[in-house]
Scaffold this motif. Structure first.
Motif, mmCIF file in Angstrom:
data_model
loop_
_atom_site.group_PDB
_atom_site.id
_atom_site.type_symbol
_atom_site.label_atom_id
_atom_site.label_comp_id
_atom_site.label_asym_id
_atom_site.label_seq_id
_atom_site.Cartn_x
_atom_site.Cartn_y
_atom_site.Cartn_z
ATOM 1 N N TRP A 101 -16.625 -12.051 6.598
ATOM 2 C CA TRP A 101 -16.428 -10.627 6.320
ATOM 3 C C TRP A 101 -15.208 -10.140 7.100
ATOM 4 C CZ3 TRP A 101 -21.182 -6.901 5.922
ATOM 5 C CH2 TRP A 101 -20.753 -5.629 5.520
ATOM 6 N N LEU A 102 -14.172 -9.757 6.336
ATOM 7 C CA LEU A 102 -12.909 -9.306 6.924
ATOM 8 C C LEU A 102 -12.687 -7.825 6.648
ATOM 9 C CD1 LEU A 102 -10.597 -12.228 5.704
ATOM 10 C CD2 LEU A 102 -11.838 -12.084 7.883
ATOM 11 N N ALA A 103 -11.803 -7.231 7.419
ATOM 12 C CA ALA A 103 -11.370 -5.850 7.187
ATOM 13 C C ALA A 103 -9.888 -5.750 7.549
ATOM 14 C CB ALA A 103 -12.192 -4.872 8.021
ATOM 15 N N ARG A 104 -9.313 -4.574 7.270
ATOM 16 C CA ARG A 104 -7.886 -4.333 7.539
ATOM 17 C C ARG A 104 -6.993 -5.323 6.786
ATOM 18 N NH1 ARG A 104 -9.041 -3.962 13.982
ATOM 19 N NH2 ARG A 104 -9.677 -1.779 14.105
ATOM 20 N N VAL A 105 -7.428 -5.734 5.609
ATOM 21 C CA VAL A 105 -6.659 -6.702 4.835
ATOM 22 C C VAL A 105 -5.538 -5.998 4.098
ATOM 23 C CG1 VAL A 105 -6.747 -8.397 2.973
ATOM 24 C CG2 VAL A 105 -8.672 -8.193 4.568
ATOM 25 N N ARG A 106 -4.366 -6.591 4.143
ATOM 26 C CA ARG A 106 -3.198 -6.045 3.469
ATOM 27 C C ARG A 106 -2.671 -7.059 2.450
ATOM 28 N NH1 ARG A 106 -1.761 -1.502 6.157
ATOM 29 N NH2 ARG A 106 0.181 -1.365 4.980
ATOM 30 N N PRO A 107 -1.939 -6.612 1.426
ATOM 31 C CA PRO A 107 -1.481 -7.531 0.376
ATOM 32 C C PRO A 107 -0.706 -8.731 0.905
ATOM 33 C CG PRO A 107 -1.163 -5.263 -0.330
ATOM 34 C CD PRO A 107 -1.597 -5.199 1.105
ATOM 35 N N GLU A 108 0.153 -8.522 1.895
ATOM 36 C CA GLU A 108 0.978 -9.624 2.394
ATOM 37 C C GLU A 108 0.166 -10.692 3.135
ATOM 38 O OE1 GLU A 108 1.597 -6.066 5.258
ATOM 39 O OE2 GLU A 108 1.355 -6.416 3.098
ATOM 40 N N GLU A 109 -1.119 -10.397 3.397
ATOM 41 C CA GLU A 109 -1.978 -11.364 4.075
ATOM 42 C C GLU A 109 -2.803 -12.206 3.107
ATOM 43 O OE1 GLU A 109 -2.643 -8.626 8.086
ATOM 44 O OE2 GLU A 109 -3.852 -8.288 6.290
ATOM 45 N N CYS A 110 -2.712 -11.899 1.811
ATOM 46 C CA CYS A 110 -3.559 -12.576 0.827
ATOM 47 C C CYS A 110 -3.236 -14.065 0.685
ATOM 48 C CB CYS A 110 -3.432 -11.896 -0.533
ATOM 49 S SG CYS A 110 -4.263 -10.285 -0.610
ATOM 50 N N GLU A 111 -1.982 -14.446 0.800
ATOM 51 C CA GLU A 111 -1.614 -15.854 0.646
ATOM 52 C C GLU A 111 -2.351 -16.721 1.663
ATOM 53 O OE1 GLU A 111 2.351 -18.603 0.079
ATOM 54 O OE2 GLU A 111 2.465 -16.920 1.480
ATOM 55 N N ASN A 112 -2.324 -16.311 2.923
ATOM 56 C CA ASN A 112 -2.986 -17.110 3.951
ATOM 57 C C ASN A 112 -4.504 -16.981 3.894
ATOM 58 O OD1 ASN A 112 -0.752 -18.355 4.956
ATOM 59 N ND2 ASN A 112 -0.518 -17.033 6.750
ATOM 60 N N ILE A 113 -5.002 -15.854 3.389
ATOM 61 C CA ILE A 113 -6.449 -15.743 3.199
ATOM 62 C C ILE A 113 -6.909 -16.753 2.150
ATOM 63 C CG2 ILE A 113 -8.247 -14.255 2.229
ATOM 64 C CD1 ILE A 113 -6.997 -11.935 3.782
ATOM 65 N N TYR A 169 0.837 -1.193 0.000
ATOM 66 C CA TYR A 169 0.000 0.000 0.000
ATOM 67 C C TYR A 169 0.878 1.252 0.000
ATOM 68 C CZ TYR A 169 -4.202 -2.706 1.189
ATOM 69 O OH TYR A 169 -5.262 -3.566 1.172
ATOM 70 N N PRO A 170 0.326 2.385 -0.433
ATOM 71 C CA PRO A 170 1.072 3.647 -0.356
ATOM 72 C C PRO A 170 1.501 3.951 1.075
ATOM 73 C CG PRO A 170 -0.903 3.912 -1.689
ATOM 74 C CD PRO A 170 -1.007 2.557 -1.057
ATOM 75 N N ARG A 171 2.569 4.701 1.234
ATOM 76 C CA ARG A 171 3.107 4.970 2.572
ATOM 77 C C ARG A 171 2.110 5.655 3.486
ATOM 78 N NH1 ARG A 171 8.561 8.164 2.371
ATOM 79 N NH2 ARG A 171 7.386 9.302 0.766
ATOM 80 N N LYS A 172 1.236 6.464 2.933
ATOM 81 C CA LYS A 172 0.278 7.206 3.756
ATOM 82 C C LYS A 172 -1.065 6.484 3.874
ATOM 83 C CE LYS A 172 2.299 11.754 2.876
ATOM 84 N NZ LYS A 172 2.045 13.149 2.413
ATOM 85 N N PHE A 173 -1.070 5.194 3.589
ATOM 86 C CA PHE A 173 -2.300 4.402 3.693
ATOM 87 C C PHE A 173 -2.510 4.057 5.174
ATOM 88 C CE2 PHE A 173 -5.132 0.823 3.400
ATOM 89 C CZ PHE A 173 -5.871 1.034 2.251
ATOM 90 N N ALA A 174 -3.258 4.916 5.871
ATOM 91 C CA ALA A 174 -3.467 4.746 7.310
ATOM 92 C C ALA A 174 -4.928 4.406 7.576
ATOM 93 C CB ALA A 174 -3.085 6.016 8.059
ATOM 94 N N ILE A 175 -5.169 3.434 8.461
ATOM 95 C CA ILE A 175 -6.523 3.022 8.811
ATOM 96 C C ILE A 175 -6.645 2.897 10.330
ATOM 97 C CG2 ILE A 175 -6.911 1.788 6.649
ATOM 98 C CD1 ILE A 175 -6.381 -0.806 8.235
ATOM 99 N N ASP A 176 -7.883 2.767 10.791
ATOM 100 C CA ASP A 176 -8.151 2.592 12.218
ATOM 101 C C ASP A 176 -7.744 1.180 12.632
ATOM 102 O OD1 ASP A 176 -9.775 1.663 14.560
ATOM 103 O OD2 ASP A 176 -10.437 3.736 14.525
ATOM 104 N N GLU A 177 -6.846 1.096 13.596
ATOM 105 C CA GLU A 177 -6.393 -0.194 14.117
ATOM 106 C C GLU A 177 -6.844 -0.412 15.561
ATOM 107 O OE1 GLU A 177 -4.884 -2.642 12.710
ATOM 108 O OE2 GLU A 177 -3.942 -1.873 10.868
ATOM 109 N N ASP A 178 -7.625 0.497 16.095
ATOM 110 C CA ASP A 178 -7.978 0.422 17.514
ATOM 111 C C ASP A 178 -9.367 -0.141 17.781
ATOM 112 O OD1 ASP A 178 -5.518 1.601 18.246
ATOM 113 O OD2 ASP A 178 -6.331 3.597 17.834
ATOM 114 N N ASP A 179 -10.328 0.145 16.909
ATOM 115 C CA ASP A 179 -11.698 -0.316 17.152
ATOM 116 C C ASP A 179 -11.781 -1.838 17.173
ATOM 117 O OD1 ASP A 179 -12.448 2.297 17.150
ATOM 118 O OD2 ASP A 179 -13.589 2.225 15.274
ATOM 119 N N LYS A 180 -12.697 -2.351 17.989
ATOM 120 C CA LYS A 180 -13.030 -3.766 17.922
ATOM 121 C C LYS A 180 -13.991 -3.957 16.754
ATOM 122 C CE LYS A 180 -12.383 -4.855 22.816
ATOM 123 N NZ LYS A 180 -13.024 -5.393 24.045
#
Length: 372
Positions: A330-342, A71-82
């Protein structure tokens, strides 16, 4: 994918079978619903099994190390919410083919579109909430080479109805009211049990005949010009690409698709847009589903009767998908490096690799569990 001994595979199979068909022993973790399903109120209720290195190997603990997409360097998301348990319940999901990857903010306001007609007649929907999504699935005009890439809203299109896993062909704005009454309201929902025997009629040469009834035997009445055909895929991966709602969705969806393709192709499971070969994984971009601050959102639909019980899938096994959707993960916060295991665990085995961080919810019709 690493090979396992027969003893290890047998142990894993029995453990998965037990997990999927043994009700939760923690009363506080599930709550019975009026429809006979149960709400898995917490992650502890195990709506979907989590990966376990003792059974799945150490690979489930590690992200892909060969991923070159980021992802781009400034790709920031919420990591705190449940995340778990925060999505609204839905009974059915309608994906309307538009051939586009972005739409106006509310797709029900796309002038002249089937989405607009569904929005106008939403009060006709029975049996629970209908989730409406525009998709990049090619329209019928696109398949005929007559598309202009702008939706072709004046021409018939097609729509994919879930969890029925049925294509509705020839849909127009004018046909939407009868489509809702005669078809959508008569198909299975996310809180109806899977039919005991999921069968679809076939011609003598193995091709599907147009469906005239859902697999639970409920008659369907389609207006003239509309037909039903089963979706050929075993699995579907849906990702929000609507940049008009959040730029991160428009950025993440194409990158994730490229990485998913990289891992699906060696397994013989990748299906491009318009690829109607039986089996495999269809990957579609869809409109906003909520939670863009947790980008990327990903919905994985898995059919019943083909590994919905957690059995291991053989490499290259692309046999024809059968039956309705058994699960939506239904997933969220998915990143490219996690696609293999998904791909390896979520798509093929119905397991969640990082439930605490990524699982938003979903349904499991075999175990009669939902997250709402």
């Amino acid at each position: 994918m690493p090979k396992r001994s027969p003893r290890t595979m047998t142990t894993a199979f029995l453990r998965n079978l037990s997990e999927r068909f043994t009700p939760s022993s923690t009363p506080s973790a599930t709550k019975e619903r009026p429809d006979g399903f149960y709400t898995a109120a917490t992650l502890a209720a195990s709506l979907f099994p989590a990966t376990d290195p003792a059974l799945d190997g150490d690979d489930c603990l590690h992200d892909c190390t060969t991923c070159t997409i980021h992802y781009p360097r400034k790709f920031a998301i919420d990591e705190d919410d449940k995340l778990y348990g925060q999505i609204g319940g839905f009974a059915r999901h309608l994906l309307v083919a538009t051939g586009k990857t972005d739409w106006v903010r509310d797709v029900a306001e796309e002038v002249g579109s089937v989405m607009e007609a569904v929005g106008k007649h939403k009060e006709m929907v029975e049996g629970g909430e209908l989730m409406l999504s525009a998709t990049n699935i090619p329209t019928e005009s696109d398949f005929l080479g007559e598309g202009d890439g702008k939706g072709n809203y004046g021409r018939p299109t097609r729509a994919l109805l879930l969890p029925a896993f049925q294509w509705v062909n020839g849909v127009t704005q004018e046909s939407v009211p009868e489509l809702i009454k005669g078809c959508i309201n008569r198909t299975s929902t996310t809180t109806t049990r899977l039919p005991s025997a999921q069968q679809h009629p076939q011609t003598q040469n193995g091709h599907h005949e147009p469906a005239t009834a859902t697999t639970n035997g409920t008659p369907i009445h389609l207006p003239p010009g509309l037909t039903l055909t089963p979706c050929p895929h075993r699995y579907l991966i849906l990702m929000c690409s609507q940049a008009t709602r959040d730029a991160r969705c428009g950025q993440s969806a194409p990158l994730l698709r490229r990485e998913l393709e990289r891992h699906l192709r060696p397994l013989g499971l990748f299906r491009d847009l318009g690829d109607e070969r039986p089996g495999g994984v269809g990957i579609y971009f869809i409109s906003h589903v909520g939670g863009h601050k947790y980008s990327a959102n990903m919905m994985v639909y898995r059919r019943g009767g083909n590994n919905a019980k957690g059995e291991e899938v053989g490499v290259g096994d692309d046999g024809e998908g059968q039956g309705e959707a058994a699960q939506c993960i239904w997933l969220a916060r998915v990143r490219p490096e996690e696609c293999e295991n998904i791909v390896r665990y979520t798509v093929l085995q119905g397991k969640v690799v990082k439930p605490e961080r990524q699982l938003r919810g979903g349904f499991d019709r075999e175990r009669c569990l939902v997250s709402w």
